[in-house]
Design a protein around this motif. Structure first.
Motif, PDB file in Angstrom:
ATOM      1  N   ARG A   3       0.832  -1.199   0.000  1.00  0.00           N
ATOM      2  CA  ARG A   3       0.000   0.000   0.000  1.00  0.00           C
ATOM      3  C   ARG A   3       0.868   1.250   0.000  1.00  0.00           C
ATOM      4  O   ARG A   3       0.594   2.216  -0.681  1.00  0.00           O
ATOM      5  CB  ARG A   3      -0.927  -0.008   1.209  1.00  0.00           C
ATOM      6  CG  ARG A   3      -1.643   1.318   1.392  1.00  0.00           C
ATOM      7  CD  ARG A   3      -2.861   1.209   2.251  1.00  0.00           C
ATOM      8  NE  ARG A   3      -3.921   0.527   1.552  1.00  0.00           N
ATOM      9  CZ  ARG A   3      -4.426  -0.617   1.913  1.00  0.00           C
ATOM     10  NH1 ARG A   3      -3.950  -1.259   2.948  1.00  0.00           N
ATOM     11  NH2 ARG A   3      -5.407  -1.168   1.244  1.00  0.00           N
ATOM     12  N   ARG A   4       1.973   1.165   0.754  1.00  0.00           N
ATOM     13  CA  ARG A   4       2.841   2.338   0.840  1.00  0.00           C
ATOM     14  C   ARG A   4       3.365   2.739  -0.545  1.00  0.00           C
ATOM     15  O   ARG A   4       3.359   3.897  -0.910  1.00  0.00           O
ATOM     16  CB  ARG A   4       4.001   2.048   1.776  1.00  0.00           C
ATOM     17  CG  ARG A   4       4.799   3.260   2.156  1.00  0.00           C
ATOM     18  CD  ARG A   4       5.817   2.917   3.205  1.00  0.00           C
ATOM     19  NE  ARG A   4       5.228   2.583   4.495  1.00  0.00           N
ATOM     20  CZ  ARG A   4       4.849   3.489   5.379  1.00  0.00           C
ATOM     21  NH1 ARG A   4       4.980   4.760   5.116  1.00  0.00           N
ATOM     22  NH2 ARG A   4       4.324   3.132   6.521  1.00  0.00           N
ATOM     23  N   LEU A   7       0.654   4.307  -2.476  1.00  0.00           N
ATOM     24  CA  LEU A   7       0.361   5.671  -2.049  1.00  0.00           C
ATOM     25  C   LEU A   7       1.358   6.636  -2.665  1.00  0.00           C
ATOM     26  O   LEU A   7       1.000   7.683  -3.160  1.00  0.00           O
ATOM     27  CB  LEU A   7       0.416   5.778  -0.525  1.00  0.00           C
ATOM     28  CG  LEU A   7      -0.619   4.958   0.231  1.00  0.00           C
ATOM     29  CD1 LEU A   7      -0.436   5.124   1.716  1.00  0.00           C
ATOM     30  CD2 LEU A   7      -2.029   5.352  -0.167  1.00  0.00           C
ATOM     31  N   ARG A   8       2.616   6.232  -2.652  1.00  0.00           N
ATOM     32  CA  ARG A   8       3.632   7.113  -3.200  1.00  0.00           C
ATOM     33  C   ARG A   8       3.420   7.279  -4.705  1.00  0.00           C
ATOM     34  O   ARG A   8       3.508   8.341  -5.253  1.00  0.00           O
ATOM     35  CB  ARG A   8       5.013   6.534  -2.912  1.00  0.00           C
ATOM     36  CG  ARG A   8       6.047   7.607  -2.697  1.00  0.00           C
ATOM     37  CD  ARG A   8       7.372   7.010  -2.322  1.00  0.00           C
ATOM     38  NE  ARG A   8       7.372   6.360  -1.028  1.00  0.00           N
ATOM     39  CZ  ARG A   8       7.736   5.090  -0.835  1.00  0.00           C
ATOM     40  NH1 ARG A   8       8.114   4.343  -1.836  1.00  0.00           N
ATOM     41  NH2 ARG A   8       7.727   4.590   0.370  1.00  0.00           N
ATOM     42  N   THR A 318      -6.800   0.540  -6.065  1.00  0.00           N
ATOM     43  CA  THR A 318      -7.044  -0.098  -4.779  1.00  0.00           C
ATOM     44  C   THR A 318      -7.881   0.776  -3.857  1.00  0.00           C
ATOM     45  O   THR A 318      -8.477   0.292  -2.925  1.00  0.00           O
ATOM     46  CB  THR A 318      -5.745  -0.476  -4.031  1.00  0.00           C
ATOM     47  OG1 THR A 318      -4.946   0.695  -3.972  1.00  0.00           O
ATOM     48  CG2 THR A 318      -5.004  -1.590  -4.713  1.00  0.00           C
TER      49      THR A 318
END
Lengths: 401, 334
Positions: A3-4, A7-8, A318
């Motif tokens: 997810r990180r 996000l980036r 997502t």
């Protein structure tokens, strides 16, 4: 993808509209100093640069202009103030102590001799692309520039300064496209690519792009932009260059091809680049597509769209919605526009960089080394196309500072 | 025979079992931004046209960029105009928020907003304190009142701007439209203002919302700071990090404190509000921005119907975030 990471990655697409500030910060000088400019070459590109420069009055003051053609000089004179000196011989302009830096926007064959004179005369140089007419001149200019290390030599490959292309380079570096293996470029038109010749002038003087002695034709004048971008964005150069072409439609006495296709093979980069241009069809016009395992970037001169591959698309979706001032916007054709705010013309940032490098004694983003590398690519491409053959990169073409 | 009955029953059950729900997506442009709707149903029961015409109708009522809109006519009028349902709903909600925030949220701030260059016209220079003082004479929601279906102002110079609340309201109007069609699982997003209900199908997962935040410095692209799964309700975000310009090294944000007439200058970078309705969330996100972190938390203690998430700049310049206890519950932990 975690997810990180998502996000980036989503961030670069959803936002990043402060790119103008980003480029401004990179290319603005801390010093207030107006540079006196002499224009050598007052054709379309010279006047185009003049218009952009008028937007930067704190950075530049035009003090002299030069062209060997009277009508060009007269055209430019109308657009500058009366106290600007005019010259017909660039050597006289270079003797003018009221000129700190020169803009060289002449036919390609004159790039090297004038740049060499300008460096010898102690001037900073903004040299239009392609940097030089051939490989040996590129090598000589690199050597010469090293001798004049305190003078700035910038090359007019302004894609390195266009916000959109800047962002695409960032996307490539951050792995957004995955592994890029294929690049498709076109720069097509459906007209003869000629300019009207005023009475009293020869075709060679005005339509120098049609003649091999003066120009590298469509490859040097147009495709060199994309060739330079690929060198820059992937920090690479081709190892093998194939080419073909012909004077296929405009059998009007021209010598440079009106229809050309070159294929550049990048061994280190594991890529193939197709670069083509025709003067006999305008349907697709400008094409620049970078195809990677995660997605495709499709670029116009000022617009870009990212088309994720199906697996990437799933990752990008997502989340079901984004709350915030901006967000990922999907086109109806399944693409994501890369830059919503266009920023300024690349030339504007390029000239800012020129000013910064002169005042702060730095090396421009588009410099003699990068310019020489692309000049070699262009020359190999033309060589291959005219010979309908293959040319190899040689160790002697690896330039370094 | 029994066997046959069972088979018959199975057949009947198979025949009446509804087809599985799947996702239907619509998107378009309106109110100077984009909108997206995803709804889950067995069949396509919503047309682009129905959404588009609803949004156009809202624009004709609430857009200050349309000279013929109901709101523009009110701004041009010297006393009263005949209101319509949308303008009345929005102004009533705005007056309630005005009262609840002690005047921090005030739609009559429009003349001041315009002077700062965030209205329909560009400004060539920034307003001085004298000009702000003069303009503030026209700023007070108490100058607004309804007389039957007529919306009235006490002074001709009173002008309203419902931009801080109209997008949220529009999202609610669209949600009503979907619910009237019997749609119970949907997400509606207009310019970053969101309303959602139900779950995603065919899988039945919860819907997830990303909250965007600026990068570590203003030259960095924005990134998503949090992902939440809030269930049914509305989410809106107000931020100072996108709509601003710089003047003499000062950031002038589009959020004007109605009490002072000056752009908000505090540590908050963005506020995300969760509420039942988008109009509520939208009305309070700007007010919380103007309050600053401490006052905003104090305010939220008295408003259990609101949850909020803040991104702010600490004294040392680094960026931090915090949220109400209710908000923390929705966070999806990696």
């Amino acid at each position: 993808m975690s997810r990180r990471t998502f996000l980036r990655q989503a961030g670069i697409l959803s936002g990043g509209l402060l790119l103008h500030h980003q480029l401004m910060a990179a290319y603005s000088s801390r010093l207030r100093q107006t540079i006196n400019i002499g224009f050598i070459g007052c054709g379309d590109r010279g006047r185009g640069l003049l218009h952009v420069m008028k937007d930067l009055p704190e950075q530049f003051k035009v003090t002299a202009i030069c062209d060997i053609l009277d009508f060009r000089l007269a055209q430019m004179q109308k657009e500058v103030s009366d106290d600007v000196k005019t010259y017909k011989d660039h050597r006289q302009l270079l003797e003018d102590t009221n000129v700190d830096a020169v803009i060289i926007a002449t036919p390609l064959n004159m790039h090297y001799p004038i740049a060499a004179h300008a460096l010898a005369a102690g001037k900073h140089v903004f040299l239009e692309k392609t940097m030089t007419y051939n490989i040996s001149e590129a090598q000589q200019l690199v050597a010469l520039s090293k001798k004049h290390a305190k003078q700035v030599l910038q090359v007019g490959h302004q894609y390195r300064y266009v916000p959109l292309y800047f962002r695409v380079k960032e996307m490539i570096e951050k792995g957004y496209l995955g592994k890029v293996t294929h690049i498709d470029c076109r720069w097509d038109r459906n007209w003869n690519w000629r300019r009207p010749v005023p009475d009293g002038y020869t075709d060679k003087q005005v339509n120098w792009r049609m003649y091999k002695a003066y120009s590298g034709g469509l490859v040097a004048e147009l495709l060199s932009h994309q060739i330079d971008f690929v060198n820059w964005a992937f920090n690479t150069h081709p190892d093998e260059v194939m080419g073909t072409g012909g004077i296929d439609f405009y059998k009007d006495g021209r010598e440079t091809y009106d229809n050309v296709q070159v294929v550049l093979r990048y061994n280190q980069g594991n890529m193939i680049g197709n670069f083509g241009a025709t003067c006999a069809n305008a349907r697709e016009g400008y094409i620049f597509k970078l195809k990677g395992t995660k997605g495709t970037v499709s670029l116009l001169v000022n617009e870009g769209v990212f088309y994720p591959e199906p697996a990437t698309r799933k990752e990008l979706q997502t989340v079901d919605g984004v709350s915030g001032a901006t967000k990922i916007e999907w086109n109806t054709d399944g693409g994501i526009p890369i830059l919503k705010e266009k920023g300024k013309d690349g030339t504007w940032y390029a000239l800012k960089d020129f000013h910064k490098c002169i005042t702060e004694k730095q090396i421009p983003a588009s410099n003699v080394i990068t310019g020489a590398t692309t000049a070699v690519c262009v020359h190999l491409a033309n060589d291959a196309a005219y010979a309908h053959s293959v040319r190899q990169w040689k160790p002697a073409f690896n330039f370094s500072t | 025979m029994r066997c046959l009955t069972v088979i018959c029953l199975l057949l009947v059950v198979a025949a009446v079992r509804p087809a599985p729900k799947k996702a239907w997506r619509l998107q378009g442009f309106a109110q100077g931004t984009t909108w997206h709707i995803t709804y889950y149903s067995t069949d396509s029961i919503l047309s682009f046209q129905s959404i588009d015409s609803t949004l156009q109708q809202l624009d004709s009522s609430l857009s200050i960029y349309k000279p013929y809109s109901r709101i523009s006519r009110f701004n041009d009028a010297s006393d009263c105009i005949e209101s319509d349902i949308h303008l009345s709903n929005v102004v009533e909600a705005a007056l309630q928020t005005y009262a609840a925030t002690n005047g921090i949220f005030d739609i009559t701030i429009y003349p001041v907003v315009q002077a700062w260059g965030f209205g329909t016209k560009k400004v060539t220079e920034l307003p001085d304190s004298f000009m702000i003082q003069q303009l503030r004479a026209c700023v007070n929601s108490r100058y607004l009142s309804f007389r039957g279906s007529r919306l009235c102002k006490q002074q001709p110079c009173v002008k309203i701007d419902v931009n801080g609340i109209a997008q949220g309201y529009s999202v609610d109007v669209l949600a009503d439209l979907l619910e009237q069609r019997g749609i119970t699982d949907y997400i509606i997003e207009l310019g970053g203002e969101i309303r959602l209900r139900g779950r995603k199908y065919p899988g039945g997962e919860k819907m997830q919302i990303g909250i965007e935040a600026p990068g570590d410095n203003e030259f960095q692209p924005a990134m998503l700071q949090q992902v939440i799964a809030p269930g049914d309700g509305a989410i809106t975000t107000s931020g100072s990090y996108r709509k601003f310009y710089e003047s003499d090294g000062k950031k002038i944000t589009h959020i004007i404190d109605a009490r002072t007439g000056y752009p908000v200058q505090n540590q908050l970078i963005s506020v995300t509000v969760l509420a039942k309705k988008a109009i509520t969330a939208d009305a309070y996100d700007n007010a919380l921005m103007a309050m600053g972190l401490k006052q905003a938390f104090a305010f939220l203690q008295h408003h259990p119907e609101l949850e909020a998430y803040f991104i702010y700049r600490k004294q040392d310049g680094s960026i931090a975030d915090t949220g109400t206890a209710g908000f923390e519950k929705w966070k999806i932990v990696e």
